[in-house]
Every structure is written in C-alpha cells, then in structure tokens.
Design a protein around this motif. Structure first.
Motif: not given
Length: 363
Positions: A185-190, A150-158, A131-134, A265-271
C-alpha cells in the motif's frame, strides 16, 4: 496525436476513495479532460461520481466490459482494488484505450507482466499512479541525481512508516483483494521513489520480513479509529533488504502500526560517492567541500524548474496534466510500466522471502 487543443474522453473504473480523493478532482482541473463514463460495482457510487465530475449526459455502468465497448472513450483510469488492476488494464488496452492504473501495478509479478506486454502489443500508453514522483522535492532531487551531484548512489533507504494509521475502510485489510498490507500500500510509493531517483532497475536479490504483531489488538489506538482484529488479515509492518546487480543496496521499511516515534511516508534517504540527500526535514543535501562537511536545506518555494509550471499546481494535478500531455503530444511517460513492474517484482519477493525465510534471487 499532436493537437494540444484536443480533448480526451475519459472513463473512470472504480469510483471509491482514490478516485474521489485524487483522480477525479485533478482531472476536473484539466481543460483537455472530459469524464464521460463512470463504472463501479456499487451503482450509486458511479452515479454520484457522474453527478459530481461527469460531463452532461455522462454514462454510468456496473460492468467495466460494457463501458469499454464505447469507442468514443480515449482513456481509462483504473481505480479498483489491487486484484483487478491487471484484468481491467489489459482489457482496456486491448479495447484501444490509454490507461492510467492506480498503484501498485498489480497484485503479482505475473499480472504486472501481462500489463507490460499488453501495452507493447497494443501500442497504447500505460502508466501507474505513483504521484510522489511529481512532488517539488522529488523533482528537484531527481535533477540533482541526473546532474551527478550525488555521484554513484549505492545506498537508498525507502521509508513508509506510520506509528498507528491503519486504514480501516474499503478492502485495505483484505489480503485476497489487496495482496498485502502496508508494504504493497505505502511501501510501494517509497520503493518507487527510491528506485527512480537511483535510476537502478536491476534487482539481484531480496531478503524480507513481515510482521503481524499488533493487528490482533482490540480497541487499538489508531488515527482512523480502532480496527477490527477479525478483519485484519495482512501484515502490520514489513521490511526488505534489496541488493541490485551493481551492488547498490536499498533498505525498505514500511508499517501501518509500529512502536516508533519517528514516522514518515514516501520518503527516501540516498547516499552516493559525492554526496547524500534525505527528506527528513524538507529536502536536505549533504557532502564535503574543501575537507569540511556541509549540509544544506533546499528552499523549494523560491524559483521554479522547467519541468513544472508554477507553485500553485500540486503533485496530483501535475500527475494528471503530464499524463494527458504524454498522450496528446506523444511525450515520454514519467512513470513507465517497465519501472512499475520492477517495484511489483521486489514487493512480491519480500513477501515470498518473509514466507520461506530465504532470500529470493532474480535471474
């Protein structure tokens, strides 16, 4: 089926925490949904769910196979522990029902594969409850990524980090039933959120580590009251380093108990090559313009996006509305089973790598 006035008859299998906390209250708000059948191994739980959310004369079962024999049921929601997700979902698809299964898709990759194949074979829709996609921030960031901002995203932190919030109820601490702890449980969402935003589902290798360092403590400080060390059979934190086929990298951090102050929780960082994004303090976008660096915080309260209707709808309600519309109007699913399968594949590889001390390579 293209008639939007049609109602869908829904059966709920598993009437515990997630059914009561998310599925049933949100389905109750959807005019095109009727909850007609409820199943739980504890009959009283199914009876209470039927009384709270069911249509008049809603049926109650303790065996999901009996519920599936009712040909008038269109849709099944699977809200049971992880180890039974695959068996129930496959049986429901085979019985001609569309299925929303709670996350994670399954305990193992093999079980998840059976689900994907059953959906293909039966032609029925299968989606997973990520549900975090919504959320407003997720949907806005997805549009930015798709527009190439963001161009080509080559780094993500979940990120799925809790300092001390170990769930002490249900079967969360039972490795046999859940398949793991905070990672599954929660890593799966991120991880789901990060893969989806990067739109990159081709893992090449995974290196993982899991820790069971704090679970043995008696009378530990915990948001939900002290856990029982005897029952705590799963990891209390888990970490993964994921390399994708195109070289992009995802770092996954998950914990129920970890000595850190900064949580999320269920947060992302993109570069990416043109800019970056994070969800640390609302949704922040950063980049470079005219040889100067900038960062900007997006006001998600103003205006709207065509994808969703109005600010009053929360992410759980939006998840159910778009799921039911996908069935009634034969629209594309927001969460496709093939995507959820890759999440399970990577989670299993992190556990595998943590056990063996070696990286796991995908064919």
């Amino acid at each position: 089926m293209s008639n939007t006035n049609q109602t869908l008859r829904i059966g709920i299998i598993g009437c515990g925490g997630i059914a009561n906390g998310k599925h049933m209250p949100s389905l109750a708000k959807q005019p095109q949904a009727q909850m007609v059948a409820f199943c739980d191994i504890v009959k009283e739980r199914a009876e209470k769910a039927a009384a709270d959310f069911g249509v008049e004369g809603a049926k109650v079962y303790t065996d999901f196979r009996e519920l599936l024999q009712d040909e008038s049921i269109d849709v099944i929601h699977v809200c049971t522990p992880n180890d039974s997700h695959s068996e129930i979902s496959v049986a429901s698809l085979e019985a001609g029902k569309h299925v929303m299964c709670e996350k994670p898709m399954a305990k193992t990759t093999a079980q998840a594969k059976e689900m994907v194949e059953a959906a293909k074979r039966t032609g029925k829709k299968l989606t997973i409850g990520y549900q975090n996609r919504y959320r407003n921030d997720s949907l806005y960031l997805k549009e930015l990524c798709e527009a190439g901002e963001l161009g080509e995203i080559y780094l993500g932190k979940a990120l799925a980090i809790r300092r001390r919030a170990v769930p002490t109820w249900g079967v969360f601490l039972d490795e046999e039933k859940q398949g793991g702890g905070p990672l599954i449980d929660i890593g799966t969402h991120a991880l789901d959120l990060t893969l989806w935003l990067m739109d990159n589902y081709k893992p090449k290798s995974v290196l993982g580590s899991t820790f069971h360092k704090l679970g043995h403590r008696e009378n530990a400080a915990n948001a939900f009251g002290p856990w029982d060390p005897e029952q705590f059979k799963v990891e209390d934190s888990a970490f993964g380093f994921i390399t994708l086929e195109n070289g992009a990298t995802i770092i996954l951090e998950s914990s129920w108990a970890l000595n850190v102050v900064e949580t999320g929780e269920a947060k992302t960082i993109l570069a990416g090559t043109e800019g970056g994004a994070d969800m640390k303090d609302g949704l922040r976008i950063n980049g470079e313009k005219l040889s100067r660096l900038y960062d900007t915080k997006v006001d998600l309260n103003a205006g709207g996006v065509a994808f969703y209707s109005g600010e009053a709808e929360n992410d759980a309600d939006r998840e159910q509305r778009l799921w039911l519309e996908a069935i009634l109007e034969d629209k594309e699913l927001v969460v496709k089973p093939e995507q959820a399968f890759v999440v399970t594949q990577i989670l299993e590889a992190i556990y595998e790598s943590a056990k063996t001390g070696k990286a796991v390579y995908f064919d």
